[in-house]
Design a protein around this motif. Sequence first.
Motif, mmCIF file in Angstrom:
data_model
loop_
_atom_site.group_PDB
_atom_site.id
_atom_site.type_symbol
_atom_site.label_atom_id
_atom_site.label_comp_id
_atom_site.label_asym_id
_atom_site.label_seq_id
_atom_site.Cartn_x
_atom_site.Cartn_y
_atom_site.Cartn_z
ATOM 1 N N UNK A 94 1.816 81.872 -17.021
ATOM 2 C CA UNK A 94 0.403 81.733 -16.690
ATOM 3 C C UNK A 94 0.196 81.086 -15.328
ATOM 4 N N UNK A 95 0.991 80.067 -15.016
ATOM 5 C CA UNK A 95 0.783 79.342 -13.765
ATOM 6 C C UNK A 95 2.032 78.559 -13.399
ATOM 7 N N UNK A 96 2.176 78.318 -12.093
ATOM 8 C CA UNK A 96 3.181 77.397 -11.588
ATOM 9 C C UNK A 96 2.435 76.171 -11.063
ATOM 10 N N UNK A 97 2.839 75.006 -11.535
ATOM 11 C CA UNK A 97 2.169 73.763 -11.167
ATOM 12 C C UNK A 97 3.172 72.903 -10.399
ATOM 13 N N UNK A 98 2.814 72.543 -9.161
ATOM 14 C CA UNK A 98 3.753 71.877 -8.254
ATOM 15 C C UNK A 98 3.141 70.594 -7.716
ATOM 16 N N UNK A 99 3.950 69.544 -7.679
ATOM 17 C CA UNK A 99 3.512 68.276 -7.097
ATOM 18 C C UNK A 99 4.530 67.830 -6.062
ATOM 19 N N UNK A 100 4.047 67.242 -4.969
ATOM 20 C CA UNK A 100 4.912 66.717 -3.916
ATOM 21 C C UNK A 100 4.590 65.249 -3.700
ATOM 22 N N UNK A 101 5.634 64.453 -3.484
ATOM 23 C CA UNK A 101 5.447 63.030 -3.225
ATOM 24 C C UNK A 101 6.505 62.509 -2.279
ATOM 25 N N UNK A 102 6.365 61.247 -1.912
ATOM 26 C CA UNK A 102 7.321 60.646 -0.990
ATOM 27 C C UNK A 102 8.723 60.582 -1.593
ATOM 28 N N UNK A 103 8.805 60.456 -2.925
ATOM 29 C CA UNK A 103 10.092 60.462 -3.617
ATOM 30 C C UNK A 103 9.919 61.108 -4.978
ATOM 31 N N UNK A 104 11.008 61.211 -5.721
ATOM 32 C CA UNK A 104 10.976 61.921 -7.005
ATOM 33 C C UNK A 104 10.065 61.230 -8.012
ATOM 34 N N UNK A 105 10.085 59.912 -8.066
ATOM 35 C CA UNK A 105 9.262 59.187 -9.032
ATOM 36 C C UNK A 105 7.779 59.433 -8.791
ATOM 37 N N UNK A 106 7.364 59.400 -7.531
ATOM 38 C CA UNK A 106 5.953 59.652 -7.207
ATOM 39 C C UNK A 106 5.577 61.087 -7.571
ATOM 40 N N UNK A 107 6.451 62.039 -7.251
ATOM 41 C CA UNK A 107 6.170 63.438 -7.588
ATOM 42 C C UNK A 107 6.066 63.626 -9.098
ATOM 43 N N UNK A 108 6.936 62.949 -9.860
ATOM 44 C CA UNK A 108 6.902 63.055 -11.320
ATOM 45 C C UNK A 108 5.599 62.479 -11.878
ATOM 46 N N UNK A 109 5.204 61.293 -11.393
ATOM 47 C CA UNK A 109 3.975 60.684 -11.898
ATOM 48 C C UNK A 109 2.764 61.559 -11.591
ATOM 49 N N UNK A 110 2.757 62.119 -10.389
ATOM 50 C CA UNK A 110 1.641 62.967 -9.968
ATOM 51 C C UNK A 110 1.586 64.242 -10.817
ATOM 52 N N UNK A 111 2.742 64.843 -11.064
ATOM 53 C CA UNK A 111 2.783 66.076 -11.851
ATOM 54 C C UNK A 111 2.382 65.810 -13.301
ATOM 55 N N UNK A 112 2.841 64.694 -13.861
ATOM 56 C CA UNK A 112 2.490 64.349 -15.238
ATOM 57 C C UNK A 112 0.983 64.135 -15.372
#
Length: 353
Positions: free
Chosen positions: A79-97
């Motif tokens: 249905x969709x691809x959902x992508x988040x970018x951050x300064x590091x992996x932890x920030x990207x994970x929190x943003x995506x969650x």
Amino acid sequence: VKLQIEIAAGKPLSLAQEDVKSKGHAIEVRLYAEDPDNDFLPSTGIIHDWIPPTGIEEFRVDAGIEAKTEIGIHYDPLLAKVIAHGADREIALRKLTYGMKSLSVQGIQTNRDFLIRLLEHTEFREGRYHTAFIAEHLGELIAQQDAAFDLACAAAAALYLQEARRARAEILPHIPVGYRNNPYRDPSIKLQIGANTFDVSYRGRGDDSYDVSCGGAQIQVHVVSWDPGVLRLSIDGVQRLFRVTEADEKLFLHSSAGSRRVTRLPRYPQQNAASDHETANASMPGQVLKILVSVGDEVSIGDPLIILEAMKMEQTIRAAMAGVVQSVLVKTGQVVSPGDVLVEISAPGIDKE
């Protein structure tokens, strides 16, 4: 893509390794029309609500759907691809969650909640994952029954319907729905969430507050605000916002804590006719690819009966009992829905009336 075509044409790569720069971290999840609780089989139906999150920096949703889109059996369930970018992996994970919890897709079964549990898993967040990670942790990632959240959703559904009736009232709209000037039982409604039935009753305490009861459980609920499609409640002092979508007798509820499909049940139970035979039912939507039995065939437990195909997947429907095939209710090429009866089987020596 341009570079791939040029390389395939024999041209040299137009950039060097030092030209490739890395900045921050990006992570993607794929939202699928599938049911993790049913062996990840595909799901079909109408998308009644599609609200991707907005206002999140470096957050992207690539989707080919919208509200009222019908998801059929002939295409891939992505249905969709959902992508988040951050300064590091932890920030990207929190943003995506956070973005996945904010995303609302209602009307069909998806892997949204499964993906959220995966993103929040301690070992995944610590980077200790591998190709067998999901298989090893499947019991933790598949939805577990949450009685408290189910009760909250049942209460939200009951009070949403009451507020909707009140909003439509042309005479004395501020009088509680179902008001009587003599002693009368509390308003009640029967609802189903998953395999569980909820007999919900509620008693007004004034100021849009209610004591909501179901079985032996009771919660205090205050209706903070109501608008068509949106309900904000304070449940035992904790505020929750629900998006609510109605479709026939179903209500689809979405909140940051999860999503539920709530079905309104008839007040009085319906009688079920007794049966002395077994049926083989479709466990997923699909098209009948092959019929492997005929009327009169003897089958054993586990024998293949029907092969279904949907969204690039095949599934074999097998006999759940030993007996004789009494009827085959589908034809090759026919499209079926989950729960449709495909084959009827009777125990040896029992004739179907």
